[in-house]
Motif scaffolding. Structure first.
Motif, PDB file in Angstrom:
ATOM      1  N   GLU A 108      55.479 -45.095  25.116  1.00 10.57           N
ATOM      2  CA  GLU A 108      56.161 -46.374  25.304  1.00 10.57           C
ATOM      3  C   GLU A 108      56.540 -46.970  23.952  1.00 10.57           C
ATOM      4  OE1 GLU A 108      53.764 -48.972  27.585  1.00 10.57           O
ATOM      5  OE2 GLU A 108      53.924 -47.827  29.448  1.00 10.57           O
ATOM      6  N   GLY A 109      57.711 -47.561  23.909  1.00 13.73           N
ATOM      7  CA  GLY A 109      58.155 -48.256  22.701  1.00 13.73           C
ATOM      8  C   GLY A 109      58.803 -47.361  21.668  1.00 13.73           C
ATOM      9  N   LEU A 110      58.875 -46.039  21.928  1.00 10.53           N
ATOM     10  CA  LEU A 110      59.519 -45.156  20.964  1.00 10.53           C
ATOM     11  C   LEU A 110      61.032 -45.297  21.054  1.00 10.53           C
ATOM     12  CD1 LEU A 110      57.433 -41.869  21.408  1.00 10.53           C
ATOM     13  CD2 LEU A 110      57.195 -43.628  19.653  1.00 10.53           C
ATOM     14  N   TYR A 111      61.696 -45.178  19.919  1.00  9.66           N
ATOM     15  CA  TYR A 111      63.149 -45.285  19.898  1.00  9.66           C
ATOM     16  C   TYR A 111      63.689 -44.388  18.784  1.00  9.66           C
ATOM     17  CZ  TYR A 111      62.083 -48.495  16.064  1.00  9.66           C
ATOM     18  OH  TYR A 111      61.602 -49.045  14.918  1.00  9.66           O
ATOM     19  N   GLY A 112      65.002 -44.216  18.772  1.00  8.63           N
ATOM     20  CA  GLY A 112      65.631 -43.434  17.704  1.00  8.63           C
ATOM     21  C   GLY A 112      65.201 -41.971  17.723  1.00  8.63           C
ATOM     22  N   ASN A 113      64.933 -41.444  16.530  1.00  2.39           N
ATOM     23  CA  ASN A 113      64.546 -40.037  16.396  1.00  2.39           C
ATOM     24  C   ASN A 113      63.247 -39.732  17.124  1.00  2.39           C
ATOM     25  OD1 ASN A 113      66.774 -39.477  14.838  1.00  2.39           O
ATOM     26  ND2 ASN A 113      65.718 -39.828  12.901  1.00  2.39           N
ATOM     27  N   ASP A 114      62.312 -40.687  17.119  1.00  2.00           N
ATOM     28  CA  ASP A 114      61.036 -40.467  17.802  1.00  2.00           C
ATOM     29  C   ASP A 114      61.255 -40.248  19.300  1.00  2.00           C
ATOM     30  OD1 ASP A 114      59.519 -40.691  15.499  1.00  2.00           O
ATOM     31  OD2 ASP A 114      59.377 -42.855  15.663  1.00  2.00           O
ATOM     32  N   ALA A 115      62.091 -41.103  19.880  1.00  2.00           N
ATOM     33  CA  ALA A 115      62.349 -40.976  21.319  1.00  2.00           C
ATOM     34  C   ALA A 115      63.071 -39.658  21.624  1.00  2.00           C
ATOM     35  CB  ALA A 115      63.181 -42.166  21.800  1.00  2.00           C
ATOM     36  N   SER A 116      64.020 -39.287  20.766  1.00  4.14           N
ATOM     37  CA  SER A 116      64.754 -38.030  20.986  1.00  4.14           C
ATOM     38  C   SER A 116      63.822 -36.827  20.893  1.00  4.14           C
ATOM     39  CB  SER A 116      65.879 -37.894  19.948  1.00  4.14           C
ATOM     40  OG  SER A 116      66.786 -38.962  20.061  1.00  4.14           O
ATOM     41  N   ARG A 117      62.906 -36.887  19.924  1.00 10.74           N
ATOM     42  CA  ARG A 117      61.984 -35.772  19.736  1.00 10.74           C
ATOM     43  C   ARG A 117      61.071 -35.606  20.964  1.00 10.74           C
ATOM     44  NH1 ARG A 117      58.661 -36.085  14.307  1.00 10.74           N
ATOM     45  NH2 ARG A 117      60.774 -35.848  13.497  1.00 10.74           N
ATOM     46  N   ILE A 118      60.544 -36.722  21.481  1.00 10.75           N
ATOM     47  CA  ILE A 118      59.657 -36.650  22.648  1.00 10.75           C
ATOM     48  C   ILE A 118      60.420 -36.205  23.885  1.00 10.75           C
ATOM     49  CG2 ILE A 118      58.325 -38.074  24.248  1.00 10.75           C
ATOM     50  CD1 ILE A 118      56.782 -37.291  21.799  1.00 10.75           C
ATOM     51  N   THR A 119      61.662 -36.677  24.012  1.00  8.71           N
ATOM     52  CA  THR A 119      62.483 -36.268  25.163  1.00  8.71           C
ATOM     53  C   THR A 119      62.708 -34.764  25.156  1.00  8.71           C
ATOM     54  OG1 THR A 119      63.607 -38.413  25.199  1.00  8.71           O
ATOM     55  CG2 THR A 119      64.699 -36.573  26.314  1.00  8.71           C
ATOM     56  N   LEU A 120      62.997 -34.214  23.962  1.00  7.70           N
ATOM     57  CA  LEU A 120      63.199 -32.765  23.854  1.00  7.70           C
ATOM     58  C   LEU A 120      61.915 -32.015  24.186  1.00  7.70           C
ATOM     59  CD1 LEU A 120      65.050 -30.433  23.005  1.00  7.70           C
ATOM     60  CD2 LEU A 120      64.255 -30.750  20.659  1.00  7.70           C
ATOM     61  N   LEU A 121      60.780 -32.521  23.703  1.00  4.92           N
ATOM     62  CA  LEU A 121      59.503 -31.878  23.995  1.00  4.92           C
ATOM     63  C   LEU A 121      59.209 -31.900  25.489  1.00  4.92           C
ATOM     64  CD1 LEU A 121      56.927 -30.567  22.797  1.00  4.92           C
ATOM     65  CD2 LEU A 121      55.928 -32.863  22.710  1.00  4.92           C
ATOM     66  N   LEU A 122      59.470 -33.031  26.145  1.00  2.64           N
ATOM     67  CA  LEU A 122      59.233 -33.125  27.591  1.00  2.64           C
ATOM     68  C   LEU A 122      60.079 -32.106  28.341  1.00  2.64           C
ATOM     69  CD1 LEU A 122      59.078 -36.999  28.096  1.00  2.64           C
ATOM     70  CD2 LEU A 122      57.253 -35.374  28.650  1.00  2.64           C
ATOM     71  N   GLY A 123      61.349 -31.976  27.939  1.00  2.30           N
ATOM     72  CA  GLY A 123      62.237 -31.056  28.632  1.00  2.30           C
ATOM     73  C   GLY A 123      61.792 -29.610  28.529  1.00  2.30           C
ATOM     74  N   ASN A 124      61.149 -29.256  27.427  1.00  3.03           N
ATOM     75  CA  ASN A 124      60.752 -27.865  27.200  1.00  3.03           C
ATOM     76  C   ASN A 124      59.304 -27.566  27.576  1.00  3.03           C
ATOM     77  OD1 ASN A 124      63.293 -27.245  26.158  1.00  3.03           O
ATOM     78  ND2 ASN A 124      62.700 -27.825  24.082  1.00  3.03           N
ATOM     79  N   SER A 125      58.462 -28.600  27.611  1.00  2.00           N
ATOM     80  CA  SER A 125      57.022 -28.333  27.682  1.00  2.00           C
ATOM     81  C   SER A 125      56.287 -29.007  28.836  1.00  2.00           C
ATOM     82  CB  SER A 125      56.365 -28.773  26.356  1.00  2.00           C
ATOM     83  OG  SER A 125      57.037 -28.208  25.260  1.00  2.00           O
ATOM     84  N   ASP A 126      56.913 -29.968  29.488  1.00  2.00           N
ATOM     85  CA  ASP A 126      56.232 -30.653  30.595  1.00  2.00           C
ATOM     86  C   ASP A 126      56.325 -29.772  31.838  1.00  2.00           C
ATOM     87  OD1 ASP A 126      55.034 -32.423  32.289  1.00  2.00           O
ATOM     88  OD2 ASP A 126      56.748 -33.800  32.409  1.00  2.00           O
ATOM     89  N   LEU A 127      55.398 -28.813  31.924  1.00  3.14           N
ATOM     90  CA  LEU A 127      55.487 -27.781  32.962  1.00  3.14           C
ATOM     91  C   LEU A 127      55.266 -28.330  34.367  1.00  3.14           C
ATOM     92  CD1 LEU A 127      53.579 -24.921  31.090  1.00  3.14           C
ATOM     93  CD2 LEU A 127      56.035 -25.423  31.119  1.00  3.14           C
ATOM     94  N   ASN A 128      54.427 -29.359  34.508  1.00  3.77           N
ATOM     95  CA  ASN A 128      54.155 -29.901  35.846  1.00  3.77           C
ATOM     96  C   ASN A 128      54.996 -31.138  36.160  1.00  3.77           C
ATOM     97  OD1 ASN A 128      53.002 -31.774  34.187  1.00  3.77           O
ATOM     98  ND2 ASN A 128      50.891 -31.464  34.925  1.00  3.77           N
TER      99      ASN A 128
END
Length: 593
Positions: free
Chosen positions: A124-144
């Motif tokens: 929560e509260g992430l924005y900019g590059n931080d938010a983009s980085r987490i979004t990319l990680l979720l897309g590739n790694s959030d298996l469930n």
């Protein structure tokens, strides 16, 4: 030598094998080595392209660059100078572990509670590059698909990332240089193999010049390829002296038409009663003009390989043939270039060490005069003298000795200043991130962090731009930043006895040691010349690159223990780290062993 040149050589060998068998033998060596190199790349297109580029660069006359980069890669994998399949495998595992840790380190900064996972609350509260980085990680790694990254999912993502990059670790081709096939590649084998590929002498022999200045006669002698033996006395039984001259380039002038012309470099030798071996090193093609006094004879001249095509050597008015060697460049006796030049020249001449050295970036107008033999210390002699004068670790205070031996660390060692802020380990052992606010200056080239556990304050210093000293008050959740006014700091340490900070010298050593109060105000400055650090001048290339920065290890009263760390990608004579004890009151410096 690559395939096109080998085909030509095979034809020639078939015609003249009986006349010059050494030519064919040398080319067989080169072709066999190329075959072994390509065999290591079987089924690995990336490595095959790497080897092909290497061979192509050698054919295009870039053997110096190939040798330098290959030697550098060799020591990265085998820092002790002995390479084996086991060494390569261990290096590969370390590289993979490092890549895995680097990947995890990118994301563990978001793991605020230290459980190894990244929850929705932590996102929560992430924005900019931080938010983009987490979004990319979720897309590739959030298996469930639960919107969070579990610890197992993060580890799996790291493993997948490492596997993608695993093929970049291409060093197994170095085993092709195991010329004696004992399962181990040593430096001499690697250098010999590279020289075979570079075709330093297509006949497989090393041509040496023996010119008697009394008669003016020139006689050639040869040694086995790669074998340098101790020089025997000359025919008159005179002792052999090695004298070295090194320049970057000769002087230039203009003729009557205003056109630039290169002047010759004069070398006057006045050493009667001995047999002189001359080593002449230069980066630019040079015409060397040697004159000897009565009774002086030059029996051997060794010239840097860069002069093979356009350079020439004239001895007492006559152009002579010489020995060409791929010599490192050095035009001064200090810095990390000199001893490699000294060692290569000594090996080429068959001498234990040189009797003298003279050098200059640009050749002096009057040239060089060799009329004395003061003797040049070898690398081993220099380091032995340094160690004899060094302070023994056993003589340090308990606190400093413990830090020197790696048993304890200074406050701040658990914290690091990164682009996103201070990252460290709290008292509970969990990873903590104190994120730098948007209003603060951008963190550029962080050089170190310091910590006051009792005062709950963290500081960090940067090198980029004008440099900044960052401060974070943990108890009050308050940030501040103060300009370093272009002072290049190499590190930072907190002194619990005074409550002050000490910023150590950065690259180039211009900043000195700054004592700062907790707000960053400069209280005092201690200037120490780089020449006052015993042995330091031999670890870098003065005038051509940054000096090592001084990393603070521990402070005890007025005594500060620092480590000289080389600047990334800089050349060093040794992979060892140099430790110094600095007296912050007197300014004296001792090497510690």
């Amino acid at each position: 030598m690559t395939f096109r040149r080998h085909l030509k050589t095979y034809f020639l060998c078939g015609v003249i094998a009986l006349a010059v068998p050494t030519l064919c033998a040398a080319q067989d060596q080169a072709s066999d080595l190329e075959r072994k190199l390509l065999e290591t790349a079987a089924g690995d297109p990336m490595l095959e392209r790497q080897i092909t580029r290497m061979l192509s660069s050698i054919e295009q006359g870039q053997s110096d660059q190939v040798i330098q980069s290959t030697i550098q890669q060799f020591f990265q994998v085998a820092p002790r100078g002995r390479l084996s399949e086991e060494t390569i495998e261990l290096s590969k595992k370390r590289a993979i572990a490092t890549a895995r840790a680097r990947f995890l380190g990118q994301y563990l900064g978001y793991d605020l509670d230290g459980d190894g996972a990244i929850s929705k609350a932590e996102m929560e509260g992430l924005y900019g590059n931080d938010a983009s980085r987490i979004t990319l990680l979720l897309g590739n790694s959030d298996l469930n698909n639960d919107g969070e990254i579990a610890a197992d999912e993060l580890r799996q993502a790291a493993t997948a990332q490492v596997k993608q990059r695993q093929s970049r670790h291409q060093t197994k081709y170095l085993m092709a240089f195991d010329l004696d096939e004992d399962g181990v590649v040593v430096v001499d084998e690697l250098l010999k193999g590279l020289r075979i590929l570079a075709d330093d002498d297509p006949t497989g022999t090393v041509v040496q010049s023996n010119t008697n200045t009394t008669t003016g006669e020139y006689v050639e002698s040869t040694d086995e390829l790669g074998v340098i033996v101790e020089n025997p006395p000359n025919s008159e039984g005179l002792p052999i002296e090695l004298h070295m001259v090194g320049i970057y380039e000769p002087r230039k002038s203009r003729d009557e038409n205003g056109l630039s012309r290169t002047e010759y470099v004069a070398v006057k030798v006045d050493r009667p009663g001995v047999s002189v071996a001359l080593t002449l090193g230069s980066y630019r093609p040079t015409r060397w003009v040697i004159e000897t006094s009565e009774g002086t004879q030059v029996d051997r001249v060794i010239v840097s390989d860069r002069n093979r095509v356009r350079g020439e050597v004239i001895l007492n008015g006559k152009k002579i043939s010489v020995t060409y060697r791929n010599l490192p460049l050095a035009y001064k006796a200090s810095g990390n270039r000199f001893q490699p030049f000294h060692e290569a020249a000594s090996k080429a001449a068959g001498a234990k060490k040189a009797a003298s050295f003279q050098g200059a970036y640009k050749a002096p107008k009057g040239g060089f005069v060799i009329d004395a033999a003061p003797g040049m210390s070898t690398r081993a002699e220099v380091e032995a003298a340094l160690m004899a004068q060094a302070l023994r670790a056993s003589d340090l205070s308990p606190a400093l000795r413990s830090a020197f031996e790696g048993e304890t660390k200074a406050p701040g060692s658990k914290w690091a200043l990164r682009d996103e802020g201070f990252v460290g380990t709290g008292e509970n052992g969990k990873t903590t991130l104190h994120r730098v606010p948007l209003e603060a200056p951008e963190v550029s080239w962080p050089m170190g962090a310091a910590h006051d556990p009792e005062g709950q304050q963290i500081w960090g210093v940067t090198l980029g731009g004008e440099g900044f000293l960052y401060k974070y008050d943990i108890a009050n959740n308050q940030w501040s930043a103060r300009s370093m006014n272009n002072v290049d700091a190499g590190g930072l340490i907190f002194d619990p006895k005074t409550g002050n900070l000490i910023a150590t010298p950065g690259p180039h050593g211009r900043s000195g040691y700054l004592t700062l109060d907790a707000s960053g105000k400069v209280l005092s400055k201690l200037e120490i010349s780089l020449t006052q650090y015993p042995g330091l001048i031999g670890t870098y290339d003065p005038g051509n690159g940054p000096s090592p920065r001084m990393v603070p290890i521990m402070i005890d009263g007025d005594l500060l223990l620092v480590r000289a760390d080389p600047w990334p990608n800089s050349r060093r004579n040794s992979s060892s780290r140099w430790f110094y004890l600095v007296d912050m009151q007197s300014g004296t410096v001792r090497l510690v062993r």
